[in-house]
Design an enzyme around this catalytic site. Structure first.
Site, short mmCIF file in Angstrom:
data_model
loop_
_atom_site.label_atom_id
_atom_site.label_comp_id
_atom_site.label_asym_id
_atom_site.label_seq_id
_atom_site.Cartn_x
_atom_site.Cartn_y
_atom_site.Cartn_z
N GLU A 47 0.86 -1.21 0.00
CA GLU A 47 0.00 0.00 0.00
C GLU A 47 0.89 1.25 0.00
O GLU A 47 1.92 1.28 0.67
CB GLU A 47 -0.83 -0.02 1.29
CG GLU A 47 -1.69 1.20 1.52
CD GLU A 47 -2.31 1.23 2.93
OE1 GLU A 47 -1.68 0.75 3.90
OE2 GLU A 47 -3.44 1.75 3.04
N ASN A 110 -6.88 6.17 -2.03
CA ASN A 110 -5.79 5.24 -1.71
C ASN A 110 -5.99 4.05 -2.66
O ASN A 110 -6.93 3.27 -2.50
CB ASN A 110 -5.92 4.83 -0.24
CG ASN A 110 -4.76 3.99 0.24
OD1 ASN A 110 -4.04 3.41 -0.56
ND2 ASN A 110 -4.60 3.89 1.54
N LYS A 127 -9.32 2.04 -2.22
CA LYS A 127 -9.58 1.49 -0.87
C LYS A 127 -10.94 1.94 -0.32
O LYS A 127 -11.25 3.14 -0.32
CB LYS A 127 -8.46 1.93 0.07
CG LYS A 127 -8.50 1.34 1.47
CD LYS A 127 -7.25 1.78 2.23
CE LYS A 127 -7.16 1.21 3.61
NZ LYS A 127 -5.90 1.65 4.27
N GLU A 146 -6.21 8.74 7.43
CA GLU A 146 -6.72 8.28 6.12
C GLU A 146 -8.12 8.82 5.85
O GLU A 146 -8.47 9.12 4.72
CB GLU A 146 -6.73 6.75 6.06
CG GLU A 146 -5.35 6.16 5.93
CD GLU A 146 -5.42 4.71 5.52
OE1 GLU A 146 -5.97 4.42 4.45
OE2 GLU A 146 -4.90 3.87 6.28
N1 CDT Z 1 -3.16 1.40 6.42
C1 CDT Z 1 -4.10 0.78 7.15
O1 CDT Z 1 -5.21 0.56 6.68
N2 CDT Z 1 -3.77 0.45 8.41
C2 CDT Z 1 -4.70 -0.10 9.34
C3 CDT Z 1 -4.28 0.32 10.69
C4 CDT Z 1 -5.21 -0.11 11.74
S1 CDT Z 1 -4.70 0.40 13.30
C5 CDT Z 1 -3.55 -0.77 13.77
C6 CDT Z 1 -4.77 -1.62 9.29
O2 CDT Z 1 -5.88 -2.15 9.32
O3 CDT Z 1 -3.74 -2.30 9.27
#
Ligand code: CDT
Length: 311
Positions: A47, A110, A127, A146
């Site tokens: 990503e 995204n 996304k 985000e």
């Molecule tokens: N980039 C992304 O979507 N990250 C989220 C962070 C969640 S909080 C740990 C994920 O689901 O991995």
């Protein structure tokens, strides 16, 4: 005849804020060359591959935010990646921040694209499950903005025919949601390509931190098994701008078994020869949707309880 797709999951180590796109593309090209040596057909990058994970910072100026977005794809900076892949005869999947002009408006997503070995873009996903928050929360050790910097994706979860298979994509937080895989499963997906940036510390739920690795693996294994599909999960790991992130990239077979797994937190290519027919026995038996799914019942149960429509 067996249908085999040899896939490389190209884990990236940290990308600091001072790293330019040119620096990053050099690392991606190194991955491509190794992938060629290892006999890959397709390489999957994480990503938001091209920059540091910028939603960790509150930024008020739109121009600063937009400096992390790609205004065209390929661009001058990403063209060397496309050229190298085409010369090597490799396809790739790339995550990036997309600035799009649609209906006369600027929109920010995204995004992941799937690029065929001739350099043409054959699939795009934006996304849908955006995690984090949309306002500045200064009490957090780092932000996860985000929801501020991106719109919810507007392309659904498309499954496209490419590389001789039914290919789907999703991005990071999407992997925790069964709907993600099932919507693609209902389109007979055979391989899901998935990049992620996961900080190990989850500010709203620090009690989950110790389970980060387990939850990552659990989500991908369940999604693979319950839909009879390969899942290729690729991390940007290591400590980026002082924030430790989950690495643990892995390739999961339709049985739910992990068949390849990164050992470190840096740039690392893991490779597997994926039998694209390996999901068939799951799709024909336990998860034969036409025979066993009961969407009418799901709808009735929810209506009786007054909950949201699950279909
Ligand atoms: N980039 C992304 O979507 N990250 C989220 C962070 C969640 S909080 C740990 C994920 O689901 O991995």
């Amino acid at each position: 005849m067996t249908r085999v797709l040899t896939v490389g999951a190209a884990q990236m180590g940290p990308i600091q804020r001072s790293h330019t796109r040119r620096d990053v593309v050099e690392r991606l090209v190194a991955h491509l060359r190794e992938a060629r040596r290892m006999g890959c057909d397709l390489v999957v990058f994480p990503e938001l591959t091209l920059t540091t994970f910028f939603p960790r910072w509150w930024m008020a100026e739109q121009a600063e935010i937009d400096s992390f977005f790609e205004h065209e794809m390929p661009s001058n900076e990403t063209a060397p990646l496309f050229n190298e892949a085409r010369q090597l005869g490799l396809g790739f999947c790339l995550g990036y921040a997309e600035l799009a002009k649609e209906g006369g408006e600027i929109r920010r997503f995204n995004t992941s694209i799937l690029v065929d070995s001739d350099g043409s873009i054959v699939g795009k996903y934006r996304k849908i499950h955006l995690p984090g928050h949309s306002e500045h929360e200064p009490e957090r050790p780092f932000q996860h903005l985000e929801k501020r910097y991106f719109e919810v994706g507007n392309l659904g979860f498309p499954v496209v025919r490419a590389f001789g298979a039914n290919m789907g994509m999703c991005i990071c937080n999407d992997r925790r949601w069964p709907e993600t895989y099932r919507i693609m499963g209902l389109q007979n997906v055979e391989m899901v390509l998935l990049g992620y940036n996961t900080p190990i510390h989850n500010a709203p739920a620090p009690d989950h931190d110790e389970h980060s690795w387990f939850h990552n693996q659990l989500s991908m294994q369940a999604g693979a098994y319950q839909n009879g599909t390969w899942v290729v999960g690729v991390a940007k790991g290591g400590t980026e701008e002082g924030i430790p992130s989950l690495a643990d990239s892995m390739i999961v077979a339709p049985s739910g078994k992990v068949v390849a797994r990164a050992g470190g937190e840096g740039d690392e290519l893991i490779v597997h020869r994926c039998d694209l027919d390996a999901g068939q026995s799951y799709k024909r038996s336990t998860f034969n949707f036409a025979v066993h799914r009961q969407p009418d019942q799901y709808r009735m149960i929810v209506e009786r309880k007054g909950a949201a429509d699950p279909s």
